[in-house]
Design a protein around this motif. Structure first.
Motif, short mmCIF file in Angstrom:
data_model
loop_
_atom_site.label_atom_id
_atom_site.label_comp_id
_atom_site.label_asym_id
_atom_site.label_seq_id
_atom_site.Cartn_x
_atom_site.Cartn_y
_atom_site.Cartn_z
N THR A 66 3.24 4.22 -14.31
CA THR A 66 1.87 4.64 -14.64
C THR A 66 0.84 3.74 -13.95
N HIS A 67 1.15 2.44 -13.88
CA HIS A 67 0.28 1.50 -13.16
C HIS A 67 0.10 1.97 -11.71
N GLU A 68 1.21 2.30 -11.07
CA GLU A 68 1.16 2.75 -9.67
C GLU A 68 0.46 4.11 -9.55
N LEU A 69 0.68 4.98 -10.54
CA LEU A 69 0.01 6.28 -10.52
C LEU A 69 -1.51 6.09 -10.67
N GLY A 70 -1.90 5.05 -11.44
CA GLY A 70 -3.32 4.73 -11.58
C GLY A 70 -3.93 4.46 -10.21
N HIS A 71 -3.27 3.57 -9.44
CA HIS A 71 -3.74 3.31 -8.06
C HIS A 71 -3.77 4.62 -7.26
N SER A 72 -2.66 5.38 -7.37
CA SER A 72 -2.48 6.55 -6.50
C SER A 72 -3.53 7.63 -6.73
N ALA A 112 -7.87 0.21 -10.52
CA ALA A 112 -7.25 1.27 -11.33
C ALA A 112 -5.89 0.86 -11.89
N GLY A 113 -5.12 0.05 -11.15
CA GLY A 113 -3.78 -0.36 -11.60
C GLY A 113 -3.83 -1.23 -12.84
N PRO A 114 -4.44 -2.43 -12.74
CA PRO A 114 -4.51 -3.31 -13.91
C PRO A 114 -5.24 -2.65 -15.09
N PHE A 155 -0.91 -10.64 -14.79
CA PHE A 155 -0.20 -11.14 -13.61
C PHE A 155 -0.77 -10.53 -12.33
N ASN A 156 -1.01 -9.21 -12.37
CA ASN A 156 -1.52 -8.55 -11.17
C ASN A 156 -2.93 -8.98 -10.82
N LEU A 157 -3.64 -9.56 -11.78
CA LEU A 157 -5.02 -9.98 -11.49
C LEU A 157 -5.09 -11.39 -10.91
N LEU A 163 -1.39 -9.24 -4.09
CA LEU A 163 -1.45 -8.77 -5.48
C LEU A 163 -2.81 -8.10 -5.72
N ASP A 164 -2.89 -7.29 -6.78
CA ASP A 164 -4.14 -6.57 -7.05
C ASP A 164 -5.34 -7.51 -7.12
N GLY A 165 -5.16 -8.67 -7.78
CA GLY A 165 -6.26 -9.62 -7.90
C GLY A 165 -6.74 -10.10 -6.53
#
Ligand SMILES: [Zn+2]
Length: 373
Positions: A66-72, A112-114, A155-157, A163-165
């Protein structure tokens, strides 16, 4: 990047699972079923623990997806098609067909991911506190999913590119500097600082606390460092050679040497033309490539009666590319395989050019200096 297999397709986006994920699935299910759940809720049968372990692991898997779908979905909204989503050991990657074209677009796609992970954490957390009793296995499972999603968001931030951050940080620097290369360079430097901190912390933990967790930190720091460096050089290649073919960057003033020439004659050619290598050609046949390195292996007193044919790197061991290949792709391939020079030959096997990594690096440097002013 090893083996992956297709799992499903969501709104036209192929979802793949990397082999390494199966190992994580196993480790996660085992530790949940064998230690986590029995510790949190006592006195249930093994089959209940195992069912809970497997379902919880699947929920974690769904969270990463879902995290990746958020980005997508945001990327698609921004006009960037998604090639595929791959799930592997530490999470997933939504592979975009192109990089976002503006800092605002990159910020939205990345955030969108985090935000998705945070939303899942809040939803499952609220569900746990309002509708579930602690000490019951479903409640503990939901609470576990909430915590993992919170960790995923945090973690991603961490501002360590890619990384997303780190991407968010880059998009902000990009917005103010209006220069994506400069912004990426700064983001990668900040990312390296974080990876070294992680590795240093790992070493401290191993030596002072004798905790195996330190190895994971070192490994993670190293992976982050590598990822930052490689995504930077990929961007540099792409920016410099965007839309260029090999034929536009290769050198075409070819000085060749015959396989029958002696090494003394070859030495004269090296001194005269000051190239680091010569294609070895006889008539219309290309035999390979001879470099200064090849020559050094033969003692000087044998140069008069040793021919080039004896020391050349044969064609089969040389990288041969077509002139219409994408220059950035080839550069990346040469860099990852540590190849210094490649011969450019057309479909009929005729030698049309020579591509050297040092020439291309010089080209990149020139482009960066001229491009920044
Ligand atoms: Zn992400």
């Amino acid at each position: 990047m090893g083996k992956s297999f297709r799992l499903m397709q969501i709104r036209g986006i192929p979802v793949e699972i990397h082999i390494s994920w199966l190992l994580i699935f196993l480790l996660f299910s085992i530790s949940l079923a064998q230690s986590f759940f029995p510790l949190m809720v006592e006195g249930l049968s093994a089959s209940v623990y195992w069912t809970a372990g497997i379902i919880t692991t699947l929920l974690i898997f769904a969270s990463v997806l879902t995290h990746e779908l958020g980005h997508s979905f945001i990327a698609i909204n921004e006009g960037i098609p998604i090639k595929k989503i791959t799930l592997f050991v530490f999470g997933g990657i939504a592979q975009m067909e192109a990089e976002p074209s503006s800092p605002k677009s990159e910020f939205k796609v990345t955030a969108a991911g985090p935000l998705t992970s945070l939303a899942i954490a809040l939803f499952t957390g609220a569900l746990y506190y309002t509708a579930m009793a602690p000490g019951q296995i479903t409640g503990e499972a939901v609470f576990f999913v909430a915590r993992v999603n919170l960790i995923m968001a945090v973690f991603n931030l961490i501002p360590a590119f890619p990384l997303d951050g780190g991407r968010l940080f880059r998009s902000i620097v990009w917005f103010f500097s209006k220069n994506i290369l400069k912004a990426t360079r700064i983001a990668v430097i900040l990312g390296s600082v974080f990876s070294f901190i992680a590795m240093g912390l790992g070493i401290v933990i191993i030596f002072y606390q004798e905790n195996i967790f330190g190895i994971w930190l070192i490994f993670l720091g190293w992976m982050l460092y590598q990822a930052g460096q490689s995504s930077y050089s990929q961007l540099v290649f792409k920016e410099t050679f965007s839309g260029m073919k090999v034929s536009e960057v290769m050198s075409t003033n070819l000085e060749t040497i015959s396989p029958d020439a002696t090494l003394e004659e070859l030495a004269d050619s090296f001194l005269h033309f000051k190239y680091g290598a010569f294609p070895v050609v006889y008539g219309s046949t290309t035999h390979g490539l001879v470099t200064l390195q090849n020559m050094k292996e033969v003692p000087r007193e044998k140069w008069a009666f040793t021919t080039v044919a004896h020391i050349l790197t044969p064609l089969k061991d040389t990288m041969v590319i077509r002139p219409n290949r994408d220059a950035a792709d080839v550069m990346l391939k040469m860099a990852t395989q540590d190849v210094g020079r490649a011969l450019v030959m057309d479909e009929s096997g005729e030698l049309v050019g020579l591509l050297s990594r040092t020439d291309m690096m010089r080209f990149i440097q020139m482009h960066m200096i001229l491009g920044e002013e």
